[in-house]
Design a protein around this motif. Sequence first.
Motif, mmCIF file in Angstrom:
data_model
loop_
_atom_site.group_PDB
_atom_site.id
_atom_site.type_symbol
_atom_site.label_atom_id
_atom_site.label_comp_id
_atom_site.label_asym_id
_atom_site.label_seq_id
_atom_site.Cartn_x
_atom_site.Cartn_y
_atom_site.Cartn_z
ATOM 1 N N ILE A 398 0.835 -1.201 0.000
ATOM 2 C CA ILE A 398 0.000 0.000 0.000
ATOM 3 C C ILE A 398 0.869 1.249 0.000
ATOM 4 C CG2 ILE A 398 -1.720 1.307 1.321
ATOM 5 C CD1 ILE A 398 -2.746 -1.378 2.381
ATOM 6 N N ALA A 399 1.935 1.223 0.817
ATOM 7 C CA ALA A 399 2.831 2.379 0.884
ATOM 8 C C ALA A 399 3.532 2.618 -0.449
ATOM 9 C CB ALA A 399 3.855 2.178 1.992
ATOM 10 N N ALA A 400 3.821 1.545 -1.174
ATOM 11 C CA ALA A 400 4.563 1.681 -2.431
ATOM 12 C C ALA A 400 3.684 2.117 -3.593
ATOM 13 C CB ALA A 400 5.252 0.355 -2.762
ATOM 14 N N THR A 401 2.453 1.606 -3.667
ATOM 15 C CA THR A 401 1.634 1.870 -4.850
ATOM 16 C C THR A 401 0.383 2.693 -4.565
ATOM 17 O OG1 THR A 401 0.328 -0.163 -4.567
ATOM 18 C CG2 THR A 401 2.383 -0.330 -5.823
ATOM 19 N N GLY A 402 -0.003 2.809 -3.288
ATOM 20 C CA GLY A 402 -1.275 3.451 -2.969
ATOM 21 C C GLY A 402 -2.355 2.409 -2.791
ATOM 22 N N TRP A 403 -3.489 2.819 -2.171
ATOM 23 C CA TRP A 403 -4.540 1.894 -1.811
ATOM 24 C C TRP A 403 -5.163 1.193 -3.010
ATOM 25 C CZ3 TRP A 403 -6.751 -1.113 1.516
ATOM 26 C CH2 TRP A 403 -6.556 -0.926 2.889
ATOM 27 N N MET A 404 -5.564 1.954 -4.025
ATOM 28 C CA MET A 404 -6.333 1.362 -5.108
ATOM 29 C C MET A 404 -5.530 0.332 -5.917
ATOM 30 S SD MET A 404 -9.248 0.947 -6.355
ATOM 31 C CE MET A 404 -10.111 2.230 -5.452
ATOM 32 N N PRO A 405 -4.323 0.662 -6.397
ATOM 33 C CA PRO A 405 -3.564 -0.366 -7.128
ATOM 34 C C PRO A 405 -3.274 -1.605 -6.285
ATOM 35 C CG PRO A 405 -2.642 1.815 -7.521
ATOM 36 C CD PRO A 405 -3.639 1.966 -6.412
ATOM 37 N N ALA A 406 -2.965 -1.385 -4.999
ATOM 38 C CA ALA A 406 -2.679 -2.530 -4.132
ATOM 39 C C ALA A 406 -3.923 -3.385 -3.940
ATOM 40 C CB ALA A 406 -2.146 -2.042 -2.785
ATOM 41 N N LEU A 407 -5.072 -2.741 -3.784
ATOM 42 C CA LEU A 407 -6.307 -3.479 -3.579
ATOM 43 C C LEU A 407 -6.703 -4.256 -4.825
ATOM 44 C CD1 LEU A 407 -8.474 -3.953 -1.423
ATOM 45 C CD2 LEU A 407 -9.721 -1.979 -2.337
ATOM 46 N N LEU A 408 -6.468 -3.692 -5.998
ATOM 47 C CA LEU A 408 -6.823 -4.366 -7.245
ATOM 48 C C LEU A 408 -6.057 -5.679 -7.422
ATOM 49 C CD1 LEU A 408 -7.177 -1.493 -9.873
ATOM 50 C CD2 LEU A 408 -8.955 -3.079 -9.111
ATOM 51 N N GLN A 409 -4.853 -5.740 -6.901
ATOM 52 C CA GLN A 409 -4.053 -6.949 -7.057
ATOM 53 C C GLN A 409 -4.688 -8.153 -6.370
ATOM 54 O OE1 GLN A 409 -1.274 -7.619 -8.842
ATOM 55 N NE2 GLN A 409 -1.378 -5.551 -9.714
ATOM 56 N N GLY A 410 -5.406 -7.907 -5.289
ATOM 57 C CA GLY A 410 -6.003 -9.023 -4.558
ATOM 58 C C GLY A 410 -7.512 -9.062 -4.619
ATOM 59 N N THR A 411 -8.111 -8.332 -5.581
ATOM 60 C CA THR A 411 -9.562 -8.242 -5.674
ATOM 61 C C THR A 411 -10.067 -8.758 -7.016
ATOM 62 O OG1 THR A 411 -9.610 -6.322 -4.198
ATOM 63 C CG2 THR A 411 -11.546 -6.671 -5.585
ATOM 64 N N LEU A 412 -11.167 -9.472 -6.971
ATOM 65 C CA LEU A 412 -11.842 -9.924 -8.191
ATOM 66 C C LEU A 412 -13.052 -9.039 -8.430
ATOM 67 C CD1 LEU A 412 -12.552 -11.926 -10.496
ATOM 68 C CD2 LEU A 412 -13.816 -13.252 -8.782
ATOM 69 N N LEU A 413 -13.126 -8.431 -9.615
ATOM 70 C CA LEU A 413 -14.300 -7.682 -10.043
ATOM 71 C C LEU A 413 -14.852 -8.347 -11.287
ATOM 72 C CD1 LEU A 413 -11.925 -5.329 -9.192
ATOM 73 C CD2 LEU A 413 -14.006 -3.974 -9.220
ATOM 74 N N HIS A 414 -16.166 -8.452 -11.367
ATOM 75 C CA HIS A 414 -16.740 -9.138 -12.519
ATOM 76 C C HIS A 414 -18.085 -8.527 -12.880
ATOM 77 C CE1 HIS A 414 -19.967 -11.259 -10.341
ATOM 78 N NE2 HIS A 414 -19.124 -11.246 -9.339
ATOM 79 N N ALA A 415 -18.445 -8.655 -14.140
ATOM 80 C CA ALA A 415 -19.758 -8.247 -14.631
ATOM 81 C C ALA A 415 -20.117 -9.145 -15.799
ATOM 82 C CB ALA A 415 -19.743 -6.778 -15.057
ATOM 83 N N ASN A 416 -21.312 -9.715 -15.770
ATOM 84 C CA ASN A 416 -21.768 -10.615 -16.821
ATOM 85 C C ASN A 416 -23.181 -10.235 -17.248
ATOM 86 O OD1 ASN A 416 -19.524 -12.806 -16.714
ATOM 87 N ND2 ASN A 416 -20.184 -12.582 -14.585
#
Length: 487
Positions: A398-416
Amino acid sequence: MGNKKIAVAVGATLAIAAYGGTTWYAGQKAHASYAQAVAELRALLGAQTVVAEEYRKGFFSSQAKLVLQWSVPTEEGVQPVAGAVPKPVRLVVDTTVRHGPLAGGQLAAAWAESHFALEGLDDNSRQALAKATAPTLTTVHRFTGSHDMRLLLPAGEIGDGEVTLRWQEMALDTSVSGNRVQGTWRWPELALLGLPNRDDEDAQEAEEDDGDEVAAEPVARTSLTFQGIDSSFDSTAIDGLWGLGPGKASLRVARMGMRRTSVEGDAQTLLDLKDLAGISVVEADAAKLGVTTEFKGVGRIGPLDFESLGYVQKLQRLDIEALRNIQRALVDGYRNAGLANAREGLEGQGADVFAQNAPRLVAALPAYSMKLQATFQGQTGELDYGAEVRNAPPAEQIAATGWMPALLQGTLLHANARLPKAWLAPLLQATGKPEVTADDVEGMVGMAQASGYARLEGEHLTSALKIEGGQMTLNGKPMALPMAALQ
């Protein structure tokens, strides 16, 4: 014979004494309960809000009066008149308490009826409320420690000559026993009439901002109505968390409608839904809670008549302690800032409160999902989307990239999406295109497939978007993430 008369007299005396003693005890308990409730209210709203408190205790009944006061917020950009002090708005609560053991015609420790009145309103507010009657709250305090309450709002309306809120009598019945809350809510009819069209209002405001004096012109107006609202609920409160606890709530609406009336007076039905039924279930353990809500109905949206409409929404693995902290901060913000400055105070600390509790929320691996489903002309279409935190990012990431990029690495988002091809022509016609040919439909399908946004599977158009591990795919093909998601 004399002994019998003496026995009867003694028995009657003892009965009267016992009743009087019970009544005295019930009066003492009622006073103590009232004082405790006022203390809790003062702690919640702030000492500056509770400006007066009075309790006149009698043997068979008591009278209580409570006055709450809020400063009126000034309108943005409007300078107050020199020397003028805005008059605060006061809510006056007058309560009659009847002591047990027979209170309000039933066996109870106490029966209380509260009436509400507003003071300090300006002329416009008084005129708007002229056809409204304040609600009445009746509370029955049981000897077991439980409470039964009925809030009754008589039929009435509030309006300013253009927009009107109108309703029939509403009744809310609630029973509280320990941490368990049960009840029912019934509202036969509720209508919000004459809402101005936002686009028309914006156009008039833009003309006024240009400096030109323009006369108010008629605007299109929208009305929203609800009929046959009927709800029930049964939940157990979680300590330190208001309004959320394990349990179940149901809601039924016989009919919901929305109509738009043009400047010329032509009426158009935007929405006409019937037999709406919903259920919400909250589940919780010691650390997390989840909420599942399901809603179904039938009816018309614009010119399209649907055989069924519905959705299922899920919120899972919400950290209870983080929710407590956020709720506590919101209450403290109101209590410290008061009503007049509450919004500014919450906006100022909202980001800080979320940042402090975000690690707890994310560590619980929360998930959100929504599935919408509709049936039209015998065919069913679906749309589902959601997000799920699968791995909480470490602090160094989080300190290196910021909250959003760090969160995206471990989050699944989907739309169907799955849309019947046969819907395309009616949908286009509903948007205002008078005639849609088979060639028009085939052209749309061809463009959607050629661009990669959709695929044709039998008689359905489908599309699948997924973002996982910082990578995005659309229908299985990699795509670049939007720049906004990386910031």
